[in-house]
Design an enzyme around this catalytic site. Structure first.
Site, PDB file in Angstrom:
ATOM      1  N   GLU A 112       0.837  -1.208   0.000  1.00  0.00           N
ATOM      2  CA  GLU A 112       0.000   0.000   0.000  1.00  0.00           C
ATOM      3  C   GLU A 112       0.869   1.253   0.000  1.00  0.00           C
ATOM      4  O   GLU A 112       1.733   1.408   0.859  1.00  0.00           O
ATOM      5  CB  GLU A 112      -0.909   0.009   1.234  1.00  0.00           C
ATOM      6  CG  GLU A 112      -1.799  -1.224   1.385  1.00  0.00           C
ATOM      7  CD  GLU A 112      -2.921  -1.303   0.365  1.00  0.00           C
ATOM      8  OE1 GLU A 112      -3.111  -0.348  -0.417  1.00  0.00           O
ATOM      9  OE2 GLU A 112      -3.609  -2.345   0.331  1.00  0.00           O
ATOM     10  N   CYS A 170      -7.124  -0.915   8.874  1.00  0.00           N
ATOM     11  CA  CYS A 170      -5.802  -0.956   8.226  1.00  0.00           C
ATOM     12  C   CYS A 170      -5.419   0.421   7.694  1.00  0.00           C
ATOM     13  O   CYS A 170      -4.363   0.954   8.016  1.00  0.00           O
ATOM     14  CB  CYS A 170      -5.807  -1.955   7.075  1.00  0.00           C
ATOM     15  SG  CYS A 170      -5.915  -3.666   7.622  1.00  0.00           S
ATOM     16  N   HIS A 172      -0.629  -5.612   3.011  1.00  0.00           N
ATOM     17  CA  HIS A 172      -1.777  -6.482   3.228  1.00  0.00           C
ATOM     18  C   HIS A 172      -1.400  -7.912   2.860  1.00  0.00           C
ATOM     19  O   HIS A 172      -0.805  -8.146   1.813  1.00  0.00           O
ATOM     20  CB  HIS A 172      -2.953  -6.044   2.333  1.00  0.00           C
ATOM     21  CG  HIS A 172      -3.913  -5.150   3.031  1.00  0.00           C
ATOM     22  ND1 HIS A 172      -4.214  -3.872   2.594  1.00  0.00           N
ATOM     23  CD2 HIS A 172      -4.659  -5.350   4.150  1.00  0.00           C
ATOM     24  CE1 HIS A 172      -5.107  -3.332   3.419  1.00  0.00           C
ATOM     25  NE2 HIS A 172      -5.386  -4.203   4.364  1.00  0.00           N
TER      26      HIS A 172
END
Length: 196
Positions: A82, A144, A163
């Protein structure tokens, strides 16, 4: 020694064993070489508590890098790198039935914060046997993403979020731990280049 900090999450919904925490524990067994002092913590799937813990990590320990690992229940055998955290849009209830006021992480914060780690470069430079890795700019507007944004905010961008998929016969904690080790060593190279 440089301190690097890692977090995984505790159980939530049907996931009584959260693969993110299993992967982080496995990483901690493997280590990152002798120059890196590796510390780990399990965060609860609760907005406010996760935020308080992240604040504490940055204000008391001031690590070189903090890497948060979360479970992407939709991912089959994918690790997702991410790039950024988003400030608004948190409407989903957490483990305690709450969501942030106004669906917002930091009232005075920018819309999004990018990690100083270039995830796209990272993604192009690594491969891990047995699992695919992809690059993403949307961490999903749940705990998250919220944790990531908070960490980027307090850590001036020196945070990363990965993730991982749920555990399965083909995706074991060992495989995820090994994958994290490969990814993070590459991240630390990026940090080192910036630091020199």
């Amino acid at each position: 020694k440089h301190l690097s900090f890692f977090s995984g999450f505790g159980p939530f919904r049907q996931y009584l064993v959260n693969s993110s925490w299993e992967a982080v524990k496995e990483l901690s067994k493997r280590g990152l070489g002798e120059n890196i002092n590796l510390r780990i913590i399990q965060l609860p799937v609760v907005y406010q508590k996760a935020k308080e813990q992240v604040f504490k990590i940055w204000t008391t320990l001031q690590p070189l890098l903090t890497v948060h690992v979360g479970l992407a229940s939709s991912a089959k055998a994918l690790i997702i790198l991410e790039q950024c955290g988003k400030n608004k849009g948190y409407q989903e209830m957490d483990g305690c039935g709450f969501h942030p006021e106004g669906g917002c992480c930091m009232l005075d914060g920018p819309e999004k914060i990018e990690s100083t780690i270039n995830m796209k470069t990272l993604w192009k430079n690594i491969s891990v046997e047995g699992i695919d890795i992809i690059f993403s700019r949307d961490a999903g507007r749940y705990i998250c993403d919220y944790t990531y944004y908070t960490s980027l905010y307090y850590g001036n961008g020196r945070a990363a979020f990965i993730h991982v998929p749920p555990l399965s016969n083909s995706v074991t904690a060992e495989l995820l731990g090994k994958a994290l080790q490969t990814i993070i060593l590459e991240m630390l190279k990026q940090c080192g280049e910036e630091g020199e």
